[in-house]
Every structure is written in C-alpha cells, then in structure tokens.
Scaffold this motif. Structure first.
Motif, short mmCIF file in Angstrom:
data_model
loop_
_atom_site.label_atom_id
_atom_site.label_comp_id
_atom_site.label_asym_id
_atom_site.label_seq_id
_atom_site.Cartn_x
_atom_site.Cartn_y
_atom_site.Cartn_z
N ASN A 199 0.80 -1.23 0.00
CA ASN A 199 0.00 0.00 0.00
C ASN A 199 0.84 1.28 0.00
N GLY A 200 2.17 1.14 -0.12
CA GLY A 200 3.03 2.32 -0.19
C GLY A 200 3.52 2.74 1.17
N THR A 201 4.83 3.02 1.29
CA THR A 201 5.39 3.42 2.59
C THR A 201 5.30 4.93 2.80
N ALA A 202 4.99 5.69 1.77
CA ALA A 202 4.82 7.14 1.86
C ALA A 202 3.84 7.55 0.76
N PRO A 203 3.23 8.75 0.91
CA PRO A 203 2.17 9.13 -0.03
C PRO A 203 2.62 9.30 -1.48
N ASN A 204 3.93 9.36 -1.70
CA ASN A 204 4.37 9.49 -3.10
C ASN A 204 4.59 8.15 -3.79
N TYR A 205 4.44 7.04 -3.04
CA TYR A 205 4.57 5.72 -3.65
C TYR A 205 3.18 5.11 -3.82
N PRO A 206 2.85 4.67 -5.02
CA PRO A 206 1.49 4.18 -5.22
C PRO A 206 1.20 2.86 -4.50
N ALA A 207 -0.05 2.71 -4.09
CA ALA A 207 -0.55 1.43 -3.61
C ALA A 207 -0.67 0.51 -4.81
N LEU A 208 -0.12 -0.69 -4.68
CA LEU A 208 -0.22 -1.70 -5.73
C LEU A 208 -1.18 -2.81 -5.34
N ALA A 209 -1.43 -2.94 -4.02
CA ALA A 209 -2.25 -4.04 -3.51
C ALA A 209 -3.66 -3.97 -4.09
N GLY A 210 -4.06 -5.04 -4.75
CA GLY A 210 -5.41 -5.12 -5.28
C GLY A 210 -5.61 -4.33 -6.57
N GLN A 211 -4.53 -3.81 -7.14
CA GLN A 211 -4.66 -3.14 -8.44
C GLN A 211 -4.86 -4.22 -9.51
N TYR A 212 -5.49 -3.86 -10.63
CA TYR A 212 -5.64 -4.82 -11.73
C TYR A 212 -4.26 -5.33 -12.16
N GLN A 213 -4.13 -6.65 -12.28
CA GLN A 213 -2.83 -7.21 -12.65
C GLN A 213 -2.40 -6.77 -14.05
N ASP A 214 -3.34 -6.73 -14.99
CA ASP A 214 -2.90 -6.38 -16.35
C ASP A 214 -2.44 -4.93 -16.44
N TYR A 215 -2.99 -4.06 -15.59
CA TYR A 215 -2.49 -2.67 -15.55
C TYR A 215 -1.07 -2.63 -14.98
N LEU A 216 -0.81 -3.41 -13.93
CA LEU A 216 0.54 -3.44 -13.34
C LEU A 216 1.56 -3.97 -14.35
N ILE A 217 1.14 -4.98 -15.12
CA ILE A 217 2.03 -5.52 -16.16
C ILE A 217 2.33 -4.45 -17.20
N GLU A 218 1.28 -3.76 -17.65
CA GLU A 218 1.46 -2.69 -18.64
C GLU A 218 2.40 -1.60 -18.10
N ALA A 219 2.20 -1.21 -16.84
CA ALA A 219 3.04 -0.15 -16.25
C ALA A 219 4.50 -0.58 -16.25
N LEU A 220 4.78 -1.82 -15.84
CA LEU A 220 6.17 -2.29 -15.82
C LEU A 220 6.75 -2.35 -17.23
N HIS A 221 5.94 -2.78 -18.20
CA HIS A 221 6.42 -2.76 -19.59
C HIS A 221 6.75 -1.34 -20.03
N GLU A 222 5.89 -0.38 -19.65
CA GLU A 222 6.15 1.01 -20.05
C GLU A 222 7.41 1.55 -19.38
N TYR A 223 7.65 1.14 -18.13
CA TYR A 223 8.90 1.56 -17.47
C TYR A 223 10.10 0.91 -18.15
N GLN A 224 9.91 -0.31 -18.65
CA GLN A 224 11.01 -0.98 -19.34
C GLN A 224 11.36 -0.31 -20.66
N THR A 225 10.40 0.36 -21.28
CA THR A 225 10.68 0.96 -22.60
C THR A 225 11.73 2.05 -22.47
N ASN A 226 11.53 2.99 -21.53
CA ASN A 226 12.54 4.01 -21.24
C ASN A 226 13.18 4.55 -22.52
N GLY A 227 12.35 5.00 -23.43
CA GLY A 227 12.87 5.60 -24.66
C GLY A 227 13.15 4.60 -25.76
#
Lengths: 113, 136
Positions: free
Chosen positions: B47-75
């Motif tokens: 659920n995040g250790t501070a307000p600037n870190y997003p809660a991931l618990a219970g988020q849609y799995q396919d959204y989390l996968i997409e987000a990690l893929h987008e972070y992997q693109t990095n240009g």
C-alpha cells in the motif's frame, strides 16, 4: 533510553512534516473535478481499447503519487495520449484537489478486489 | 463422423479452459519472494510506505504488467507496448529493466492478490448517487 526517545521524537517530527507537506488540495472541490475521470476510471472492469488492459483503480490511491503521476502526464514523462490531454487541461490546484479527494476515498478496512 | 465431433468438442473445451486460465498470469507465491526489492517503497502490504509511492495491492494485474512494460521501454521500443506509450522515471526504469516476463507476471500476481484500499470511481462522483457515504 535517551536515544530511543530521540528516535521517537524524530519520527513524530517526520510524520508532522510529511502530513503538512502533502496536504494542499481541497477534497470537496476535488470531488467535483473528478467528473472527467469518471468516464474511464468509474466503470468497474473497464478496459482500454489498445493495448487491452484494465484502466487502473484510482479511488483510495496515495495522494502525492496522484499529483506526481498527473504532473508526469503533463510533462510527457509518461506518454499516454488520453491522460496527457486530461492532465494538460488541469491546473496545479485542480491536480491537488483531485489527489486529495481520491486519497480520501481509501476505506478504513482493506478489501479483496 | 461421431469421432470427429468428439474431437472437435474436446478441442473447443481445451481452448475454453486455456483462455479461462490465461487471464490469471504468473505465480503469486513466487512473486512474493521476488517482490522484496519493491517493498522498500511500496510496502510489505503493497500500500506504499509514503504518499508518493502508489498502492499496488489489489490493483488490476494487467495494468501493473502494462506499467512495468512502459517503465522498461525508457525511450526504447518494447515488443509488448505500443510505441507511443512509455514512462520515464529514473527509479522505476532501473527497477523494471532487469525483470523477465516471468518475473513481471509473478510479481504482479502477488501484488494484485493482496488486500486493497483501491476501487474504481463508480458512485464516487458528484451527481452520481452515493458518493462519500459508501466508503468503508
């Protein structure tokens, strides 16, 4: 003993700092301003068309993260056209209001999604 | 003829089963072990250790996968992300870079399975019924 008291005092100081540093938005105004989010984030199970994945759950999300994410969409550090357009239409105050409202929706008890 | 019908219906059943399980990707137990590095910021409960870190618990799995893929693109381009989508964030680009597809599926299976404070906005917008009164 003194050291542990100092630690506690420091931690308390940090908590005070953190809570004031992050709380700037007005959740009552934010409640009105999330109207445009509702079309996608308001529909349970709603999926983006391409690529296909669920639009994230944002109610209850942490306040400063929402502010940062919207600013990253604004600056194009995050590129997703729908969200870039939305973020560009928002003022900094509106972003803070929306973040204050969304984070206020976190329930007291965690639930299973 | 009858044999062929049986074969076809067996194949259809297998296909249906395959699609049914395909939506739940990854192994949450394996993901729990791989998630240690994530927990420093996102918390042991996700659920995040501070307000600037997003809660991931219970988020849609396919959204989390997409987000990690987008972070992997990095240009760069990513075979699983439309070229126009990317996220530039120094910390998350570095965290996502070494992850395999299996890692991503396991880690997201784990976080999406955790008890959540997240929900969609249904009924929480001015003018729609309910609003502030339905929460927890």
């Amino acid at each position: 003993m003194i050291r542990s008291m100092l630690t506690v005092a420091l931690m308390a100081g940090f908590v005070c700092f953190a809570s004031t540093a992050f709380a700037k938005g007005d959740p009552a105004k934010g409640r009105l301003e999330v109207y445009s989010c509702h079309g996608c984030h308001g529909v349970t199970g709603y999926e983006s068309v391409y690529p296909e994945y669920h639009v994230p759950r944002i109610a209850g999300q942490n306040e400063q993260y929402i502010i940062d994410a919207l600013n990253e969409y604004k600056s194009d550090a995050r590129h997703y056209p729908t969200m870039n357009a939305q973020a560009h239409s928002l003022t900094e105050q509106q972003i803070e209001n929306i973040a204050a409202y969304l984070s206020s929706l976190a329930p007291k008890q965690l639930h299973k999604n | 003829m009858q044999q062929r019908i049986i074969l076809v219906s067996l194949a259809a059943a297998a296909l249906a089963l395959g699609f049914g399980t395909a939506s739940a990707k990854g192994n949450a137990a394996a993901g729990a072990k791989k998630a240690v590095a994530c927990e420093a910021c996102h918390g042991k409960d996700g659920n995040g250790t501070a307000p600037n870190y997003p809660a991931l618990a219970g988020q849609y799995q396919d959204y989390l996968i997409e987000a990690l893929h987008e972070y992997q693109t990095n240009g760069r381009t990513h075979p699983l992300v439309s070229g126009i989508h990317h996220r530039d964030n120094a910390i998350m680009n570095a965290m996502a870079a070494p992850l395999t597809e299996q890692d991503i599926e396991d880690i997201t299976a784990y976080f999406s399975s955790l008890p959540s404070k997240l929900s969609d906005l249904s009924g929480k917008v001015q003018g729609s019924d309910d609003g502030l009164h339905s929460r927890g």
